[in-house]
Each structure stands twice: as structure tokens, then as C-alpha cells.
Design a protein around this motif. Structure first.
Motif, PDB file in Angstrom:
ATOM      1  N   ALA A  78       1.082  -1.267   0.032  1.00 40.17           N
ATOM      2  CA  ALA A  78      -0.010   0.071  -0.069  1.00 40.17           C
ATOM      3  C   ALA A  78       0.840   1.190   0.126  1.00 40.17           C
ATOM      4  O   ALA A  78       0.566   2.152  -0.469  1.00 40.17           O
ATOM      5  N   ILE A  79       2.172   1.059   0.754  1.00 44.20           N
ATOM      6  CA  ILE A  79       2.974   2.276   0.757  1.00 44.20           C
ATOM      7  C   ILE A  79       3.384   2.578  -0.745  1.00 44.20           C
ATOM      8  O   ILE A  79       3.528   3.773  -1.206  1.00 44.20           O
ATOM      9  N   THR A  80       3.830   1.463  -1.166  1.00 42.96           N
ATOM     10  CA  THR A  80       4.366   1.707  -2.821  1.00 42.96           C
ATOM     11  C   THR A  80       3.217   2.209  -3.688  1.00 42.96           C
ATOM     12  O   THR A  80       3.477   3.003  -4.582  1.00 42.96           O
ATOM     13  N   ALA A  81       2.103   1.898  -3.542  1.00 41.68           N
ATOM     14  CA  ALA A  81       0.993   2.346  -4.207  1.00 41.68           C
ATOM     15  C   ALA A  81       0.749   3.888  -3.876  1.00 41.68           C
ATOM     16  O   ALA A  81       0.329   4.503  -4.902  1.00 41.68           O
ATOM     17  N   ILE A  82       0.936   4.334  -2.861  1.00 39.61           N
ATOM     18  CA  ILE A  82       0.839   5.637  -2.583  1.00 39.61           C
ATOM     19  C   ILE A  82       1.863   6.507  -3.316  1.00 39.61           C
ATOM     20  O   ILE A  82       1.620   7.599  -3.994  1.00 39.61           O
ATOM     21  N   LEU A  83       3.061   5.828  -3.228  1.00 39.13           N
ATOM     22  CA  LEU A  83       4.127   6.572  -4.035  1.00 39.13           C
ATOM     23  C   LEU A  83       4.017   6.662  -5.405  1.00 39.13           C
ATOM     24  O   LEU A  83       4.097   7.611  -6.104  1.00 39.13           O
ATOM     25  N   ALA A  84       3.157   5.381  -5.881  1.00 37.93           N
ATOM     26  CA  ALA A  84       3.119   5.628  -7.471  1.00 37.93           C
ATOM     27  C   ALA A  84       2.057   6.502  -7.624  1.00 37.93           C
ATOM     28  O   ALA A  84       2.046   7.232  -8.772  1.00 37.93           O
ATOM     29  N   ALA A  85       1.038   6.406  -7.225  1.00 40.61           N
ATOM     30  CA  ALA A  85      -0.034   7.485  -7.273  1.00 40.61           C
ATOM     31  C   ALA A  85       0.538   8.893  -7.311  1.00 40.61           C
ATOM     32  O   ALA A  85      -0.046   9.772  -8.022  1.00 40.61           O
ATOM     33  N   GLN A  86       1.258   9.285  -6.352  1.00 38.59           N
ATOM     34  CA  GLN A  86       2.027  10.632  -6.211  1.00 38.59           C
ATOM     35  C   GLN A  86       2.719  10.881  -7.398  1.00 38.59           C
ATOM     36  O   GLN A  86       2.383  12.150  -7.831  1.00 38.59           O
ATOM     37  N   GLU A  87       3.231  10.035  -7.877  1.00 44.48           N
ATOM     38  CA  GLU A  87       3.849  10.186  -9.189  1.00 44.48           C
ATOM     39  C   GLU A  87       3.210  10.475 -10.314  1.00 44.48           C
ATOM     40  O   GLU A  87       3.402  11.350 -11.124  1.00 44.48           O
ATOM     41  N   LEU A  88       1.941  10.177 -10.136  1.00 42.67           N
ATOM     42  CA  LEU A  88       0.985  10.316 -11.253  1.00 42.67           C
ATOM     43  C   LEU A  88      -0.088  11.477 -11.170  1.00 42.67           C
ATOM     44  O   LEU A  88      -0.931  11.568 -11.820  1.00 42.67           O
ATOM     45  N   GLY A  89       0.298  12.258  -9.951  1.00 46.12           N
ATOM     46  CA  GLY A  89      -0.422  13.354  -9.650  1.00 46.12           C
ATOM     47  C   GLY A  89      -1.607  13.148  -8.608  1.00 46.12           C
ATOM     48  O   GLY A  89      -2.191  14.247  -8.516  1.00 46.12           O
ATOM     49  N   ILE A  90      -1.655  12.230  -7.947  1.00 39.70           N
ATOM     50  CA  ILE A  90      -2.736  11.856  -7.012  1.00 39.70           C
ATOM     51  C   ILE A  90      -2.099  12.175  -5.695  1.00 39.70           C
ATOM     52  O   ILE A  90      -1.103  11.748  -5.438  1.00 39.70           O
ATOM     53  N   SER A  91      -2.691  13.216  -4.762  1.00 40.84           N
ATOM     54  CA  SER A  91      -2.157  13.428  -3.545  1.00 40.84           C
ATOM     55  C   SER A  91      -2.119  12.050  -2.512  1.00 40.84           C
ATOM     56  O   SER A  91      -2.806  11.180  -2.680  1.00 40.84           O
ATOM     57  N   GLY A  92      -0.950  12.177  -1.532  1.00 43.77           N
ATOM     58  CA  GLY A  92      -0.871  11.149  -1.007  1.00 43.77           C
ATOM     59  C   GLY A  92      -2.186  10.918   0.056  1.00 43.77           C
ATOM     60  O   GLY A  92      -2.496   9.568   0.373  1.00 43.77           O
ATOM     61  N   GLY A  93      -3.005  11.939   0.554  1.00 51.45           N
ATOM     62  CA  GLY A  93      -3.863  11.811   1.366  1.00 51.45           C
ATOM     63  C   GLY A  93      -4.949  11.319   0.673  1.00 51.45           C
ATOM     64  O   GLY A  93      -5.825  10.356   1.011  1.00 51.45           O
TER      65      GLY A  93
END
Length: 233
Positions: free
Chosen positions: A112-127
Motif C-alpha cells: 500500500a505504501i508503494t501504491a501511494i508513492l506510485a499514485a503521487q508520481e502520477l498526480g494523486i495526492s498522498g492523502g
């Protein structure tokens, strides 16, 4: 009524300070209290001029991964009941009577942590990604240790599924471990008391601890606290 020169000056001073403040929040996707704080994180991300950075501390990673056992289930249910009463967050039946009764699941925060990092790279906020992942886990009872579940969450947020998986694969392993180590270092530096912990960072180099735990279930008061804490520095 028109603002006086002094009031106008103070207004712009405060707006300036808001644009130079960062709220660091250290969380874990498999932490129930982090789930309880998600409305607070979401509210913080919606404050104009306040930068919010979500850091994942890896509570259940490495040697700390845990199988779902009857003893863990009993512990989790007691803890979750307290969290629900204090924060109003929903723990769904697919989680309480489904996922927590599945004995072959190993609880590991890393995916899930990796998924948060990946989403952030693609423009989705961490929150936002954290919110979606924890909702899938706690409210819907989905196994967020599985990549296809995380990819479906990314898709629901408007990301390209294949692109998300590419970023996930690139960040899995060393990059995620480094993020966890940095997050734990930050947790130590701000004298955090577990997950979630939070602190303000100002462009002057000053840091100030943010008492996020005091505001569980009190989102409006939390917003006022953030605005006042930043403006008065």
C-alpha cells in the motif's frame, strides 16, 4: 466594510506565511488510527496555501509483518471499536466478519505504501490515495496487499491502470524501503508518538509539532487550528 491598512497588511502576511508552510503527516495504511485521521488529512489538503506531505512509516513491514490470527482479530476489533466511536469512521462487515477471519492473509504495509508513492508520481495526492486505500480495506474489506486491488483503486481515481502498475513495479522494494526509513527518521526527529504524527515546517527553518490526535472527529476545529497555527508563526 473595507479593511484598514494594518488589517490588510496582516491579511497578506498571513497568506504569505500559509504559502510557505508544509504540514508533514506520518501515517501507515494498516493503522486504524491513521484511518481515523483521514478526514483530518483530507481537510488539511483542502486548505489553500498549506502544503501537505504524507509519509508512510511502515508499521507492518519487514520483521513486523503479521498473519491474521484469532488473537490479532480480537485485538483489532477492540481497537477499531474505540476508533469508530472517537472518529466516526466506518469499519464495514466485509472487514470485521470477512477479511479479519481470513487466516491466510499476511498483513504487510509495504504494498500500500508503494501504491501511494506510485499514485503521487502520477498526480494523486498522498492523502487521497491513502483515503481510498484505507476505505477499501476498512470499509469494504478488500485485501490491499494485492496489486490488482491497488490498481483498481488507482483506476477509480482516474489513473491509467497499466501506467500505475508500471510505476508501482519501479517503486517496489528499495525505493519503498528508503521512503519508510526516511519517514521513520522524520517521526524520530519530531518526537512523534506513533501513527499518525504531524508537524509543521516553515520556510524559516522552524518546525512546530501539530497535535493531530487531539482532533479526531473534530474536523472543523482541526481546520481552525491549522489556520491559526500557521498564521500566528
Amino acid at each position: 466594510m473595507a479593511l484598514s491598512a494594518l488589517a490588510l497588511s496582516n491579511y497578506f502576511d498571513r497568506k504569505y506565511l500559509m504559502k510557505n508552510a508544509t504540514l508533514h503527516i506520518i501515517v501507515d495504511p494498516l493503522c486504524g488510527w491513521t484511518y481515523g485521521s483521514v478526514p483530518l488529512i483530507t481537510a488539511a489538503e483542502n486548505i489553500d496555501g498549506l502544503i501537505v506531505k504524507v509519509h508512510s512509516g511502515g508499521m507492518l513491514t519487514g520483521d513486523n509483518v503479521k498473519p491474521v490470527t484469532p488473537a490479532w482479530r480480537e485485538f483489532a476489533l477492540k481497537n477499531d471499536s474505540v476508533i469508530a466511536k472517537k472518529t466516526g469512521q466506518v469499519f464495514g462487515s466485509n472487514y470485521t466478519d470477512g477479511l479479519l477471519k481470513t487466516n491466510d492473509i499476511i498483513l504487510n504495509s509495504a504494498q500500500a505504501i508503494t501504491a501511494i508513492l506510485a499514485a503521487q508520481e502520477l498526480g494523486i495526492s498522498g492523502g487521497e490515495m491513502l483515503n481510498s486505500i484505507q476505505h477499501a480495506y476498512y470499509a469494504q474489506g478488500k485485501n490491499i496487499m494485492q496489486l490488482h486491488v491497488l490498481a483498481d483503486i488507482a483506476l477509480e481515481l482516474g489513473l491509467n491502470k497499466a501506467l500505475f502498475e508500471t510505476h508501482f513495479n519501479a517503486l517496489e522494494g528499495d525505493a519503498t524501503d528508503q521512503h519508510i526509513a526516511q519517514s521513520r527518521g522524520l517521526l524520530h526527529d519530531i518526537h512523534g508518538q506513533g501513527f499518525p504524527s504531524a508537524a509543521f515546517e516553515f520556510d524559516t527553518g522552524k518546525w512546530k509539532k501539530a497535535d493531530i490526535a487531539h482532533y479526531y472527529g473534530k474536523t472543523e476545529q482541526w481546520v481552525t487550528y491549522l489556520q491559526q497555527s500557521v498564521a500566528l508563526v
